[in-house]
Scaffold this active site. Structure first.
Site, PDB file in Angstrom:
ATOM      1  CB  CYS A 145       1.246   6.572  11.857  1.00 21.70           C
ATOM      2  SG  CYS A 145       1.694   7.859  10.448  1.00 21.70           S
TER       3      CYS A 145
ATOM      4  CD  GLU B 265      -3.392  -1.244   1.988  1.00 18.50           C
ATOM      5  OE1 GLU B 265      -4.127  -1.415   2.339  1.00 18.50           O
ATOM      6  OE2 GLU B 265      -2.462  -0.734   3.754  1.00 18.50           O
TER       7      GLU B 265
ATOM      8  CB  SER C 252      10.330   6.687   8.818  1.00 13.97           C
ATOM      9  OG  SER C 252       9.682   6.541  10.089  1.00 13.97           O
TER      10      SER C 252
END
Ligand code: SF4
Length: 341
Positions: free
Chosen positions: A331, A90, A191
């Site tokens: 998130c 995704e 990240s």
């Protein structure tokens, strides 16, 4: 047949030379696929028909297949993309006030199994190739083809990007190259859950790309429970490195606030101690609830109090209510059916 998106410019140049074609054709091919985002070889008008046909026999230029797209009320779109081997990933397109953000995946699933994360529950399936990383960006760019403004790319989708460093580096080289997609490295954030050796490596290889660390706990003990990677990668070693290495930007710490686990004022006090003398900003992200994970979102009052405490201590704190919650693209919510059976 080779998939063109897995080739660096140098690799393509070698292949072009082996086909007996002239060197500049590889630059033209890069322009078509990365700058013009045109996959149909027949439209590559500045390359001769003979060379295009030769090319067509050797390379596939199709992007990975987009199989579904859902949009929430605020314009955040989640893309379900099928890979060649039928695994699925995704990517998320987030519409912000003055720009767009592309949230890109780096692995199918993830090995790190953070307790609050839906992707971690999938387990690790495999790394994405550099082409599979690039393909997500090109698919998202097509969605906003007439937009010329600022775009940020964040590697915060499925997977731990620094555990796929070889392919991430190859993709980043094309993303930031003038002959490739030509994004400013300043608009790219990687990240990580905290893989120290690769944090050091990426800061050497791409000094202008920003690093964001998922902190999520006020000490290593609580962090080990939330993020098992802390058993190997002690947070204090990572923070010492951040404290001592001179860089041009502020480190971002992501802190998912989970009710009763890491959201008390005591926790905020510990965070304030833990991050002292690090040039940073803190993103507070209220936990996005998942049906198969028991954690809860803290009350607004607790969230505000946590934020206020850190602000009073002089930290730059941004409260980020994740976008795309109702389409499970916020998130920690990305998780997809792994294979079509
Ligand atoms: S939060 Fe990131 S590192 Fe942790 S399991 Fe999820 S995808 Fe992996």
């Amino acid at each position: 047949m080779k998939w063109i998106y897995d080739l660096s410019l140098n690799e393509l140049k070698n292949e072009i030379a082996a086909l007996g074609l002239r060197d500049f054709i590889s630059d033209q091919v890069f322009q078509w696929i990365y700058q013009k985002n045109v996959q149909n070889i027949k439209l590559w008008s500045n390359i001769s028909k003979y060379n295009r046909e030769l090319f067509l026999k050797q390379y596939s230029t199709l992007l990975n297949r987009l199989i579904d797209k859902i949009e929430d009320k605020l314009g955040t779109k989640k893309f379900l993309i099928e890979l060649e081997d039928k695994n699925r990933i995704e990517s998320v397109l987030i519409k912000e006030k003055n720009h767009y953000t592309f949230c890109i995946s780096s692995q199918v699933g993830c090995a790190l199994n953070c307790a609050f994360c839906a992707t971690g529950k999938m387990g690790f399936i495999r790394n994405l190739s550099s082409g599979e990383i690039l393909s997500q960006i090109l698919i998202l760019q097509k969605e906003i083809y007439d937009y010329n403004g600022k775009i940020n790319i964040v590697f915060m989708g499925m997977g731990e990007p620094l555990l796929n460093y070889k392919n991430l580096k190859k993709a980043l080289s094309i993303i930031t190259s003038e002959k490739g997609i030509d994004f400013s490295p300043k608009n790219i954030t990687v990240s990580t859950a905290g893989i120290l050796n690769y944090i050091k490596q990426i800061e050497k290889d791409f000094p202008n790309i920003k690093i964001s660390l998922s902190l999520n706990a006020p000490d290593n003990q609580i962090r080990e429970q939330l993020m098992p990677v802390s058993k190997k990668e002690n947070i204090n070693n990572i923070l010492d490195y951040f404290r001592n290495y001179k860089r041009k930007y502020k480190i971002t710490f992501e802190y998912v606030l989970i009710k009763g686990i890491n959201d008390s004022i005591q926790d905020a006090k510990k965070i304030s101690q833990l991050l002292r003398r690090i040039l940073c900003k803190i993103n507070l992200i209220p936990y996005n609830e998942n049906t198969n994970i028991e954690f809860k979102t803290p009350s607004k009052k607790n969230i505000e109090a946590f934020k206020e405490y850190l602000c009073l201590k002089g930290y730059t704190v941004v409260l980020r209510w994740s976008k795309g919650k109702d389409i499970k693209s916020a998130c920690g919510q990305l998780a997809t059916q792994i294979k079509e059976n």
